[in-house]
Design a protein around this motif. Sequence first.
Motif, PDB file in Angstrom:
ATOM      1  N   ALA A  98       0.967  -1.308  -0.053  1.00 65.55           N
ATOM      2  CA  ALA A  98       0.003   0.305   0.053  1.00 65.55           C
ATOM      3  C   ALA A  98       0.744   1.179  -0.237  1.00 65.55           C
ATOM      4  O   ALA A  98       1.802   1.457   0.865  1.00 65.55           O
ATOM      5  N   ALA A  99       0.603   1.652  -0.643  1.00 59.03           N
ATOM      6  CA  ALA A  99       1.272   3.678  -1.189  1.00 59.03           C
ATOM      7  C   ALA A  99       0.199   4.708  -0.663  1.00 59.03           C
ATOM      8  O   ALA A  99      -0.557   4.987  -0.959  1.00 59.03           O
ATOM      9  N   VAL A 100       0.633   4.999   0.677  1.00 59.04           N
ATOM     10  CA  VAL A 100      -0.302   5.878   1.274  1.00 59.04           C
ATOM     11  C   VAL A 100      -0.096   7.476   1.020  1.00 59.04           C
ATOM     12  O   VAL A 100       0.955   7.787   2.062  1.00 59.04           O
ATOM     13  N   ALA A 101      -0.823   8.017   0.385  1.00 62.72           N
ATOM     14  CA  ALA A 101      -0.499  10.210   0.792  1.00 62.72           C
ATOM     15  C   ALA A 101      -1.682  10.512   1.113  1.00 62.72           C
ATOM     16  O   ALA A 101      -3.095  10.009   0.673  1.00 62.72           O
ATOM     17  N   GLY A 102      -2.139  11.673   1.966  1.00 63.01           N
ATOM     18  CA  GLY A 102      -2.813  12.338   1.996  1.00 63.01           C
ATOM     19  C   GLY A 102      -3.755  11.365   3.018  1.00 63.01           C
ATOM     20  O   GLY A 102      -3.068  10.325   4.139  1.00 63.01           O
ATOM     21  N   ALA A 103      -5.410  11.786   3.347  1.00 58.58           N
ATOM     22  CA  ALA A 103      -5.679  11.161   4.816  1.00 58.58           C
ATOM     23  C   ALA A 103      -5.951   9.944   3.810  1.00 58.58           C
ATOM     24  O   ALA A 103      -6.340   9.425   2.841  1.00 58.58           O
ATOM     25  N   MET A 111      -7.615  -1.380   6.997  1.00 59.10           N
ATOM     26  CA  MET A 111      -7.411  -1.898   5.113  1.00 59.10           C
ATOM     27  C   MET A 111      -5.644  -2.446   5.412  1.00 59.10           C
ATOM     28  O   MET A 111      -5.286  -3.357   5.250  1.00 59.10           O
ATOM     29  N   LEU A 112      -4.777  -1.331   5.983  1.00 66.90           N
ATOM     30  CA  LEU A 112      -3.473  -1.395   5.791  1.00 66.90           C
ATOM     31  C   LEU A 112      -2.637  -2.413   6.831  1.00 66.90           C
ATOM     32  O   LEU A 112      -1.643  -3.317   6.781  1.00 66.90           O
ATOM     33  N   MET A 113      -3.698  -2.863   8.088  1.00 62.65           N
ATOM     34  CA  MET A 113      -3.379  -3.863   9.196  1.00 62.65           C
ATOM     35  C   MET A 113      -3.243  -5.431   8.110  1.00 62.65           C
ATOM     36  O   MET A 113      -2.283  -6.060   8.767  1.00 62.65           O
ATOM     37  N   HIS A 114      -4.147  -5.108   6.613  1.00 64.37           N
ATOM     38  CA  HIS A 114      -4.053  -7.095   5.799  1.00 64.37           C
ATOM     39  C   HIS A 114      -3.017  -6.586   5.133  1.00 64.37           C
ATOM     40  O   HIS A 114      -2.942  -7.536   3.853  1.00 64.37           O
ATOM     41  N   CYS A 115      -2.469  -5.519   4.930  1.00 60.34           N
ATOM     42  CA  CYS A 115      -1.227  -5.507   3.563  1.00 60.34           C
ATOM     43  C   CYS A 115       0.455  -6.082   3.822  1.00 60.34           C
ATOM     44  O   CYS A 115      -0.150  -6.112   5.899  1.00 60.34           O
ATOM     45  N   ASP A 116       0.899  -6.516   3.146  1.00 67.50           N
ATOM     46  CA  ASP A 116       1.900  -6.612   3.775  1.00 67.50           C
ATOM     47  C   ASP A 116       3.442  -5.773   3.780  1.00 67.50           C
ATOM     48  O   ASP A 116       4.358  -5.417   4.627  1.00 67.50           O
ATOM     49  N   LEU A 117       3.324  -5.102   2.842  1.00 74.36           N
ATOM     50  CA  LEU A 117       4.245  -3.463   3.423  1.00 74.36           C
ATOM     51  C   LEU A 117       3.112  -2.696   2.727  1.00 74.36           C
ATOM     52  O   LEU A 117       2.363  -1.914   1.921  1.00 74.36           O
ATOM     53  N   VAL A 118       3.564  -1.302   3.577  1.00 76.18           N
ATOM     54  CA  VAL A 118       2.503   0.355   3.634  1.00 76.18           C
ATOM     55  C   VAL A 118       3.840   0.750   3.691  1.00 76.18           C
ATOM     56  O   VAL A 118       5.092   1.462   4.758  1.00 76.18           O
ATOM     57  N   TYR A 119       3.819   1.796   2.329  1.00 76.18           N
ATOM     58  CA  TYR A 119       5.066   2.876   2.479  1.00 76.18           C
ATOM     59  C   TYR A 119       3.778   4.375   2.465  1.00 76.18           C
ATOM     60  O   TYR A 119       2.611   4.391   2.101  1.00 76.18           O
ATOM     61  N   ALA A 120       3.775   4.927   3.932  1.00 75.56           N
ATOM     62  CA  ALA A 120       3.568   6.597   3.293  1.00 75.56           C
ATOM     63  C   ALA A 120       4.190   7.601   2.992  1.00 75.56           C
ATOM     64  O   ALA A 120       5.544   7.708   3.095  1.00 75.56           O
ATOM     65  N   VAL A 178       8.521   6.066   5.732  1.00 74.44           N
ATOM     66  CA  VAL A 178       7.736   7.228   4.647  1.00 74.44           C
ATOM     67  C   VAL A 178       8.826   8.127   4.436  1.00 74.44           C
ATOM     68  O   VAL A 178      10.333   8.088   4.392  1.00 74.44           O
ATOM     69  N   LEU A 179       8.206   8.875   3.178  1.00 77.29           N
ATOM     70  CA  LEU A 179       9.361   8.930   2.370  1.00 77.29           C
ATOM     71  C   LEU A 179       8.987  10.680   1.869  1.00 77.29           C
ATOM     72  O   LEU A 179       7.289  10.851   2.244  1.00 77.29           O
ATOM     73  N   PRO A 180       9.431  11.854   1.223  1.00 75.69           N
ATOM     74  CA  PRO A 180       8.588  12.920   0.915  1.00 75.69           C
ATOM     75  C   PRO A 180       7.415  12.484  -0.124  1.00 75.69           C
ATOM     76  O   PRO A 180       7.671  10.950  -1.091  1.00 75.69           O
ATOM     77  N   ALA A 181       6.324  13.351  -0.094  1.00 77.79           N
ATOM     78  CA  ALA A 181       5.631  12.785  -1.119  1.00 77.79           C
ATOM     79  C   ALA A 181       5.439  12.472  -2.650  1.00 77.79           C
ATOM     80  O   ALA A 181       4.753  12.044  -3.320  1.00 77.79           O
ATOM     81  N   ALA A 182       6.782  13.425  -3.605  1.00 77.35           N
ATOM     82  CA  ALA A 182       6.722  13.032  -4.097  1.00 77.35           C
ATOM     83  C   ALA A 182       7.585  11.845  -5.234  1.00 77.35           C
ATOM     84  O   ALA A 182       7.665  11.569  -5.864  1.00 77.35           O
ATOM     85  N   GLU A 183       7.866  11.252  -3.511  1.00 76.10           N
ATOM     86  CA  GLU A 183       8.991   9.959  -4.069  1.00 76.10           C
ATOM     87  C   GLU A 183       8.598   8.687  -3.981  1.00 76.10           C
ATOM     88  O   GLU A 183       8.619   7.779  -3.776  1.00 76.10           O
ATOM     89  N   LEU A 184       6.906   8.800  -2.858  1.00 75.36           N
ATOM     90  CA  LEU A 184       6.215   7.685  -3.141  1.00 75.36           C
ATOM     91  C   LEU A 184       5.864   6.803  -3.763  1.00 75.36           C
ATOM     92  O   LEU A 184       5.966   5.145  -3.621  1.00 75.36           O
ATOM     93  N   LEU A 185       5.255   7.001  -4.886  1.00 77.92           N
ATOM     94  CA  LEU A 185       4.549   5.781  -5.597  1.00 77.92           C
ATOM     95  C   LEU A 185       5.862   5.134  -6.064  1.00 77.92           C
ATOM     96  O   LEU A 185       5.567   4.123  -6.478  1.00 77.92           O
ATOM     97  N   ALA A 186       7.054   6.631  -6.828  1.00 76.17           N
ATOM     98  CA  ALA A 186       8.175   5.176  -7.337  1.00 76.17           C
ATOM     99  C   ALA A 186       8.326   4.203  -6.219  1.00 76.17           C
ATOM    100  O   ALA A 186       9.109   3.427  -7.359  1.00 76.17           O
ATOM    101  N   PHE A 187       8.703   4.798  -5.233  1.00 73.06           N
ATOM    102  CA  PHE A 187       8.999   4.160  -4.804  1.00 73.06           C
ATOM    103  C   PHE A 187       8.018   2.784  -4.256  1.00 73.06           C
ATOM    104  O   PHE A 187       9.258   1.630  -4.684  1.00 73.06           O
TER     105      PHE A 187
END
Length: 257
Positions: A98-103, A111-120, A178-187
Amino acid sequence: MDIVTTTANGILTIEFNRPERKNAITGAMYTAMAEALRGAETDSQVRAILITGKPEIFTAGNDLDDFLNNVGEGKMTESRPVFQFMQALEGCTKPVIAAVAGAAVGIGTTMLMHCDLVYAADTAKFSMPFSQLGLCPEFASSLLVAQAAGYTRAAEKLMLGEAFPAQEAFEMGIVAKVLPAAELLAFAQGQAAKLVKLPAASIRTTKALMKRSRAALVKDTIAAENERFSAMLVGGEAKEAFTAFFEKRKPDFSKFD
């Protein structure tokens, strides 16, 4: 399309695409996501799954208009679309990122509790405001948040229901990085690409073994939460909370014991 699904290079991407409603989730959206996850289970071309939203918001949680219009007698039965989605997510044998930005509100955090890798993204904010709606935790969040963060911190988040930032979610063990917002999706896409290149059976077995010890307890907790959630959904406190929400006022719970 409120849910956009694409498959490329071994990665199934499921994207919330309803920004005009803050990616609030309807029954139809849950159904689309459940079908995508089930399809991925039998698609040998899919080796990793990525769930994401928009740069400005992951999801505002349930679309309350849609949710309340389909409550019926208040029973949260397993036939409901949200159950179908969460069962598909919890039962998915392939790695889910899961890649989470914003709220990420309510089910958006659950749902994040049931994912394996969560990045924000550093813009992410998480909340589980069930108590504020006269309800209780859902889909084993009462168990999994406490396991990740410890009882007292879980109690703060689940009882008060207040939003908390990405760094705190990291400290609680809800997100891996936790990553800068501009880098989240690519990471996140890069992490998915790494998984695609690894032995699929090894990844599936590793996931299954890690989840093995908690499987029965998660199932039992979901059942217990659902029984109480269903009862509370038709109770006075929830009715006051929802009425106040639509009337754009603060709820008054002082008349309830």
